[in-house]
Design a protein around this motif. Structure first.
Motif, PDB file in Angstrom:
ATOM      1  N   THR A  89      -5.204  39.442 -11.562  1.00  0.00           N
ATOM      2  CA  THR A  89      -5.036  39.741 -10.146  1.00  0.00           C
ATOM      3  C   THR A  89      -5.952  40.862  -9.706  1.00  0.00           C
ATOM      4  O   THR A  89      -5.767  41.439  -8.640  1.00  0.00           O
ATOM      5  CB  THR A  89      -3.575  40.136  -9.842  1.00  0.00           C
ATOM      6  OG1 THR A  89      -3.254  41.309 -10.582  1.00  0.00           O
ATOM      7  CG2 THR A  89      -2.627  39.042 -10.197  1.00  0.00           C
ATOM      8  N   GLY A  90      -6.956  41.189 -10.511  1.00  0.00           N
ATOM      9  CA  GLY A  90      -7.879  42.243 -10.117  1.00  0.00           C
ATOM     10  C   GLY A  90      -7.263  43.616 -10.184  1.00  0.00           C
ATOM     11  O   GLY A  90      -7.716  44.539  -9.525  1.00  0.00           O
ATOM     12  N   GLY A  91      -6.232  43.789 -11.019  1.00  0.00           N
ATOM     13  CA  GLY A  91      -5.641  45.107 -11.168  1.00  0.00           C
ATOM     14  C   GLY A  91      -4.877  45.587  -9.964  1.00  0.00           C
ATOM     15  O   GLY A  91      -4.808  46.795  -9.717  1.00  0.00           O
ATOM     16  N   LEU A  92      -4.298  44.674  -9.188  1.00  0.00           N
ATOM     17  CA  LEU A  92      -3.589  45.094  -7.975  1.00  0.00           C
ATOM     18  C   LEU A  92      -2.390  45.975  -8.300  1.00  0.00           C
ATOM     19  O   LEU A  92      -2.081  46.911  -7.567  1.00  0.00           O
ATOM     20  CB  LEU A  92      -3.152  43.865  -7.171  1.00  0.00           C
ATOM     21  CG  LEU A  92      -4.283  42.980  -6.638  1.00  0.00           C
ATOM     22  CD1 LEU A  92      -3.706  41.789  -5.899  1.00  0.00           C
ATOM     23  CD2 LEU A  92      -5.218  43.772  -5.738  1.00  0.00           C
ATOM     24  N   GLY A  93      -1.708  45.669  -9.400  1.00  0.00           N
ATOM     25  CA  GLY A  93      -0.602  46.525  -9.819  1.00  0.00           C
ATOM     26  C   GLY A  93      -1.086  47.895 -10.253  1.00  0.00           C
ATOM     27  O   GLY A  93      -0.412  48.907 -10.045  1.00  0.00           O
ATOM     28  N   ASP A  94      -2.294  47.924 -10.875  1.00  0.00           N
ATOM     29  CA  ASP A  94      -2.900  49.211 -11.227  1.00  0.00           C
ATOM     30  C   ASP A  94      -3.174  50.031  -9.978  1.00  0.00           C
ATOM     31  O   ASP A  94      -2.977  51.249  -9.954  1.00  0.00           O
ATOM     32  CB  ASP A  94      -4.214  48.978 -11.979  1.00  0.00           C
ATOM     33  CG  ASP A  94      -4.007  48.349 -13.346  1.00  0.00           C
ATOM     34  OD1 ASP A  94      -3.030  48.711 -14.016  1.00  0.00           O
ATOM     35  OD2 ASP A  94      -4.815  47.490 -13.739  1.00  0.00           O
ATOM     36  N   ILE A  95      -3.672  49.348  -8.960  1.00  0.00           N
ATOM     37  CA  ILE A  95      -3.969  50.028  -7.691  1.00  0.00           C
ATOM     38  C   ILE A  95      -2.693  50.641  -7.108  1.00  0.00           C
ATOM     39  O   ILE A  95      -2.649  51.830  -6.776  1.00  0.00           O
ATOM     40  CB  ILE A  95      -4.577  49.046  -6.674  1.00  0.00           C
ATOM     41  CG1 ILE A  95      -5.932  48.538  -7.156  1.00  0.00           C
ATOM     42  CG2 ILE A  95      -4.713  49.689  -5.303  1.00  0.00           C
ATOM     43  CD1 ILE A  95      -6.973  49.598  -7.300  1.00  0.00           C
ATOM     44  N   LEU A  96      -1.650  49.841  -6.987  1.00  0.00           N
ATOM     45  CA  LEU A  96      -0.405  50.347  -6.413  1.00  0.00           C
ATOM     46  C   LEU A  96       0.171  51.469  -7.259  1.00  0.00           C
ATOM     47  O   LEU A  96       0.643  52.485  -6.732  1.00  0.00           O
ATOM     48  CB  LEU A  96       0.618  49.211  -6.294  1.00  0.00           C
ATOM     49  CG  LEU A  96       0.422  48.223  -5.149  1.00  0.00           C
ATOM     50  CD1 LEU A  96       1.429  47.074  -5.274  1.00  0.00           C
ATOM     51  CD2 LEU A  96       0.569  48.907  -3.798  1.00  0.00           C
ATOM     52  N   GLY A  97       0.125  51.290  -8.581  1.00  0.00           N
ATOM     53  CA  GLY A  97       0.654  52.329  -9.461  1.00  0.00           C
ATOM     54  C   GLY A  97      -0.094  53.630  -9.325  1.00  0.00           C
ATOM     55  O   GLY A  97       0.503  54.716  -9.342  1.00  0.00           O
ATOM     56  N   SER A  98      -1.420  53.544  -9.199  1.00  0.00           N
ATOM     57  CA  SER A  98      -2.227  54.752  -9.056  1.00  0.00           C
ATOM     58  C   SER A  98      -1.983  55.427  -7.708  1.00  0.00           C
ATOM     59  O   SER A  98      -1.924  56.655  -7.610  1.00  0.00           O
ATOM     60  CB  SER A  98      -3.717  54.414  -9.218  1.00  0.00           C
ATOM     61  OG  SER A  98      -3.991  53.986 -10.530  1.00  0.00           O
ATOM     62  N   VAL A  99      -1.860  54.615  -6.651  1.00  0.00           N
ATOM     63  CA  VAL A  99      -1.567  55.170  -5.324  1.00  0.00           C
ATOM     64  C   VAL A  99      -0.221  55.884  -5.333  1.00  0.00           C
ATOM     65  O   VAL A  99      -0.107  57.036  -4.893  1.00  0.00           O
ATOM     66  CB  VAL A  99      -1.578  54.057  -4.256  1.00  0.00           C
ATOM     67  CG1 VAL A  99      -0.995  54.566  -2.942  1.00  0.00           C
ATOM     68  CG2 VAL A  99      -2.989  53.540  -4.037  1.00  0.00           C
ATOM     69  N   LEU A 100       0.803  55.220  -5.848  1.00  0.00           N
ATOM     70  CA  LEU A 100       2.142  55.802  -5.830  1.00  0.00           C
ATOM     71  C   LEU A 100       2.266  56.951  -6.817  1.00  0.00           C
ATOM     72  O   LEU A 100       2.912  57.960  -6.532  1.00  0.00           O
ATOM     73  CB  LEU A 100       3.184  54.717  -6.130  1.00  0.00           C
ATOM     74  CG  LEU A 100       3.243  53.584  -5.101  1.00  0.00           C
ATOM     75  CD1 LEU A 100       4.188  52.488  -5.567  1.00  0.00           C
ATOM     76  CD2 LEU A 100       3.659  54.107  -3.733  1.00  0.00           C
ATOM     77  N   GLY A 101       1.632  56.811  -7.981  1.00  0.00           N
ATOM     78  CA  GLY A 101       1.641  57.899  -8.945  1.00  0.00           C
ATOM     79  C   GLY A 101       0.882  59.104  -8.444  1.00  0.00           C
ATOM     80  O   GLY A 101       1.276  60.256  -8.665  1.00  0.00           O
TER      81      GLY A 101
END
Length: 238
Positions: free
Chosen positions: A91-103
């Motif tokens: 998915t292109g790291g979309l969960g990574d993106i959200l996790g980094s934003v929220l973290g």
């Protein structure tokens, strides 16, 4: 390629914008109402300010990690340029993106604006879809609750979303979930309900680009991957 790449990346950019808290502040007095299209809160995040490449809810483009969205750049910006590459595939790291934003929001302290609120609501919506049996199960639950007309608009490829009434959101989400997001983002509970009433329909819209459930396996797999990536990213940031 990703169904939710456009939506998630635009939300992430808004949440990261240092002017978001001033342009779209949270904890404001609003009149909860049933909206159309992107609505009040989601619309202010995706349609206002200096968003690059404005968001079009009727534009269903499959996005990948290296197609110009700069998802590596987003994570790099959140981590001071130290986290380049290495994103999960699929998915292109979309969960990574959200996790980094929220973290990153937790690390920085303080609250963001409505972009951060929508970013915080994204995993809440995806988890709700997952625990209700995936895309078709979630739609069945929604139509069974009397929202068949609204659900048809979300699947439509040329009709604006007929959003949920924020006063009915407690039929889908627990008070404890709403209170937790409010505490973490600085938003009030009315804003959280309004955001959910607008974000859930748009997520459903983007997961059904052909106006039907023919790509449900892909949609459910993407939801699973985003949730898994998000959990790993937040765990790594603790």
């Amino acid at each position: 390629m990703s169904l939710l790449g456009n939506l998630v990346s635009q939300v992430a950019r808004s949440a990261m914008d240092p002017e978001d808290a001033q342009r779209n502040p949270v904890n404001q007095r609003i009149n909860p109402r049933r909206t159309g299209g992107l609505g009040d809160i989601l619309g202010s995040v995706l349609g206002g300010g200096n968003q690059s490449a404005g968001y079009n809810p009727q534009q269903y483009e499959r996005r990948s990690a290296d197609n110009g969205f700069g998802l590596d750049d987003i994570i790099g910006g959140l981590t001071g340029g130290k986290q380049r590459g290495g994103m999960s595939s699929g998915t292109g790291g979309l969960g990574d993106i959200l996790g980094s934003v929220l973290g990153g929001q937790t690390t920085r302290g303080g609250f963001g604006g409505k972009g951060m609120l929508i970013a915080a609501l994204m995993p809440m919506v995806l988890s709700w879809i997952k625990r209700n049996g995936g895309l078709s199960g979630a739609l069945s639950k929604i139509t069974g609750m009397g929202y068949e007309k609204q659900a048809r608009s979300w699947l439509s490829t040329n009709e604006l979303n007929d959003n949920l009434d924020p006063n009915d959101i407690n039929r889908l989400f627990d008070d404890s979930e709403i209170q937790q997001v409010a505490a973490h983002t600085g938003a009030n509970e009315i804003e959280v309900r309004q955001g959910l009433a607008e974000l859930l329909p748009e997520v459903m819209n983007q997961l059904t680009p052909n106006g039907n459930l023919e790509n449900e396996p892909e949609a459910n797999e993407e939801i699973d991957q985003i949730i898994s990536q998000l959990s790993s990213r937040l765990g790594a940031l603790k």
